[in-house]
Design a protein around this motif. Structure first.
Motif, PDB file in Angstrom:
ATOM      1  N   UNK A   1       0.817  -1.209   0.000  1.00 38.62           N
ATOM      2  CA  UNK A   1       0.000   0.000   0.000  1.00 38.62           C
ATOM      3  C   UNK A   1       0.849   1.256   0.000  1.00 38.62           C
TER       4      UNK A   1
ATOM      5  N   UNK B   1      -4.847   5.946  -1.019  1.00 43.76           N
ATOM      6  CA  UNK B   1      -6.227   6.290  -1.319  1.00 43.76           C
ATOM      7  C   UNK B   1      -7.124   5.058  -1.321  1.00 43.76           C
ATOM      8  N   UNK B   2      -6.579   3.940  -1.838  1.00 38.45           N
ATOM      9  CA  UNK B   2      -7.415   2.749  -2.031  1.00 38.45           C
ATOM     10  C   UNK B   2      -7.648   1.966  -0.739  1.00 38.45           C
ATOM     11  N   UNK B   3      -6.812   2.210   0.284  1.00 41.23           N
ATOM     12  CA  UNK B   3      -7.023   1.459   1.519  1.00 41.23           C
ATOM     13  C   UNK B   3      -5.854   1.564   2.467  1.00 41.23           C
ATOM     14  N   UNK B   4      -5.832   0.673   3.461  1.00 39.81           N
ATOM     15  CA  UNK B   4      -4.735   0.719   4.421  1.00 39.81           C
ATOM     16  C   UNK B   4      -4.399  -0.678   4.916  1.00 39.81           C
ATOM     17  N   UNK B   5      -3.257  -0.773   5.596  1.00 40.71           N
ATOM     18  CA  UNK B   5      -2.830  -2.050   6.119  1.00 40.71           C
ATOM     19  C   UNK B   5      -2.295  -1.864   7.535  1.00 40.71           C
ATOM     20  N   UNK B   6      -2.603  -2.833   8.392  1.00 40.84           N
ATOM     21  CA  UNK B   6      -2.057  -2.876   9.749  1.00 40.84           C
ATOM     22  C   UNK B   6      -1.349  -4.203   9.932  1.00 40.84           C
TER      23      UNK B   6
ATOM     24  N   UNK C   1      -9.519  -4.496  -6.788  1.00 36.61           N
ATOM     25  CA  UNK C   1      -8.422  -4.299  -7.732  1.00 36.61           C
ATOM     26  C   UNK C   1      -7.633  -5.599  -7.891  1.00 36.61           C
TER      27      UNK C   1
ATOM     28  N   UNK D   1      -5.626  -5.939   6.130  1.00 36.99           N
ATOM     29  CA  UNK D   1      -5.749  -4.974   5.038  1.00 36.99           C
ATOM     30  C   UNK D   1      -7.186  -4.463   4.959  1.00 36.99           C
ATOM     31  N   UNK D   2      -7.333  -3.197   4.642  1.00 34.89           N
ATOM     32  CA  UNK D   2      -8.654  -2.624   4.387  1.00 34.89           C
ATOM     33  C   UNK D   2      -8.591  -1.977   3.009  1.00 34.89           C
ATOM     34  N   UNK D   3      -9.368  -2.485   2.083  1.00 32.43           N
ATOM     35  CA  UNK D   3      -9.267  -2.049   0.687  1.00 32.43           C
ATOM     36  C   UNK D   3     -10.633  -1.603   0.189  1.00 32.43           C
ATOM     37  N   UNK D   4     -10.684  -0.446  -0.443  1.00 25.93           N
ATOM     38  CA  UNK D   4     -11.945   0.019  -1.019  1.00 25.93           C
ATOM     39  C   UNK D   4     -12.268  -0.769  -2.282  1.00 25.93           C
TER      40      UNK D   4
END
Lengths: 367, 367
Positions: A272, A297-302, B70, B105-108
């Motif tokens: 990401x 913009x598309x997302x996040x990661x932990x 994606x 992960x959190x993805x739009x």
């Protein structure tokens, strides 16, 4: 000139020599390989004027001589031959006749005298290292060289010998990779800057065994002797940065972590970070765990990685590439991170070894 | 939507589905994969509007639903995961939460309803073939399709079924590749032109074992069912060339030659043919030997291959690529060439088999 040799050995020599052939030289002859049999053995040479490679190949030299042949075409021809015994004859007009089985190639070459001579490197200043050790040292340092040419000296690796220690250091303004080796003999005093390009080619030639490489130094050239291959390289001129003063020797936070776990988590976070602009990953260092986050913009990661931490908790951000680059080459199972604040350089070291130091500048971010 | 599945199986399904994702589509949603769990299993779908691929992946569907994510990012995330159990939850705003071990992960994503539907291919017209056989047929024909689009119909392979025979034919104006298979059942009458792109993707999905592929046909679509994967493709519209009338059934020269020897000699000759403008190799067919020559500015090559020849001696020239293309895919140890004059098409066949015919136009050259 007339020689008979073994296809596989010839191909091996050609492929090694080809590494110094530059595809885009303005001097057409540098697209060639020099086959030199003037002294009774077959030496295959190439150069791009910065690096020169010479391979000695076992061959029966029936008639002495030399010639320059197109590197790519010669390599493809020898690779495609179906039998072992290859005969190469060069006539007085530099036309090469290459015979093998029922194949007969006739290729126009150029005179050997037109090929630039490799510089002679004669020197008493010499060190020896096992090939696999040199390979590991190159791998651990050369990636940290500067890529852009604004400070040319930083595109090379500083190689120093003093007393019983060899050190190699590379830095690009954002990180520093330093590898040291203790040997059991007194070394000559040496301080040279080796172009990263040379070390990258050397890396490909080195094998994973303990056979020794001999390295000779003059003021502006160095020579690697690796088995039957010689590599000559110019050295970079100029003053390297005095890096010892930028490595901090104090810290307030120390983190011990499993190298592979940390690498894998950072690599996932990079997926990401890469989507964003600045390749940024954030680390939150707590008592038992490092939390790694990155967002785009598309997302996040932990990510969470178990660690053993001593000292202050800390939030810090890095360019993920600079962090993973180092984690990939550190050979120990656990690494140690030493930190002070989120704007001071961070030091990475293998646990239980002092032979590798990686220094990394954090990225300043708003809280 | 909420599912739990195995990392390896999920990755496998993603990688297969990804083959239909076009990198350069003007429709952004086509850069995504549809994860469809509305019916209780996980189906992963992609399409570039010409081809659609759907993989069914074993998964525990806790809550039904669908989403578009994606393709590249999802593939990279799943590939980098370190543990087996992957949990994917999609909320009402199409945000995907992907959890595995200590990674989150959190993805739009986008709504499944925005993804173009794959066409339904329902048909009684159906044939079945072992995967390895279909793979070999595709390999032996698809390379002969036209590359340029001036006659779009020739960018596909004509697939015909009649009686107990399946045939596939491709031609590009210079050569024709025809493969036929006899089966032991009565086949439906079929005549369709399959885009070469579809067959190239199918080739990558097919495995080297005898498990059957089912192929269904409608007027403008076809469906391949390969294990848990379905591939839907549009068919090319238009009239294919009636190739049977261009295959000569008479000849005056017949040459029998070992396929590999002939291929290797032609490939070596190609090294110089390639240096010239027209990729030309010349064959001089004599009683016991075929002499192959090629020349370019830089030199020339002479090859000799032992053959058994019946009929007239002949000199003939070919585009070397068109000749080696066929020699690479003919599976028999010996091939037979049938020739008449140096301007008539030449026919290549495996010896002792009538299942493959390759027709090749010679190049007219001055003597």
């Amino acid at each position: 000139m007339k020689i008979v040799c073994d296809r596989d050995k010839l191909l091996d020599g050609i492929m090694t020599s080809q590494k110094a052939v530059s595809g885009k030289s303005t001097l057409p002859i540098l697209g060639g390989l020099l086959l030199d049999c003037r002294t009774g053995d077959l030496r295959i040479m190439s150069t791009d004027l910065d690096i020169g490679i010479e391979c000695t190949v076992e061959a029966e030299v029936v008639e002495k001589g030399w010639v320059v042949l197109d590197s790519r075409l010669l390599g493809e021809i020898i690779r495609k031959l179906s039998f072992n015994d290859v005969e190469i004859i060069i006539d007085e007009t530099n036309v090469a006749s290459i015979k093998c089985g029922n194949s007969h190639f006739t290729i126009q070459g150029q005179g050997g005298e037109e090929f630039p001579q490799l510089p002679e490197v004669r020197s008493e200043k010499k060190i020896s290292l096992p090939q696999d050790l040199l390979k590991s040292i190159v791998r651990q340092t050369v990636f940290a060289c500067a890529v852009d040419e604004t400070r040319p000296i930083l595109t090379g690796v500083l190689m120093e010998c003093k007393g019983e220690e060899i050190s190699m250091a590379a830095l690009d303004g954002f990180r520093l990779a330093l590898r040291t080796i203790k040997v059991s003999e007194q070394l000559p005093d040496i301080s040279v800057v080796v172009p990263s390009k040379t070390l990258n080619e050397i890396y490909k030639i080195l094998k994973d065994h303990e056979q020794e490489v001999e390295i000779f130094f003059t003021d502006n050239q160095m020579l690697f002797r690796i088995g039957s291959t010689k590599v000559v390289s110019r050295l970079l001129e100029g003053e390297f940065i005095n890096y010892s003063q930028i490595i901090p020797d104090e810290y307030t936070t120390r983190v011990k972590v499993k190298t592979l776990d940390f690498l894998e988590s950072c690599e996932r976070a990079s997926l990401l970070a890469r989507e964003g602009k600045n390749n940024l990953i954030r680390l939150e260092i707590c008592e038992d765990v490092v939390k790694i986050t990155s967002n785009a913009e598309i997302g996040m990661v932990n990510e969470e990685v178990n660690v053993v931490m001593e000292g202050k908790e800390l939030k810090i951000a890095f360019n993920s590439k600079y962090l993973t680059d180092a984690l990939k080459v550190i050979e120990s199972e656990h690494i140690e991170m030493q930190l002070t604040t989120n704007i001071n350089p961070c030091v990475l070291k293998p646990v239980q070894s002092e032979n590798y130091t990686y220094l990394l500048l954090p990225v300043r971010v708003a809280e």
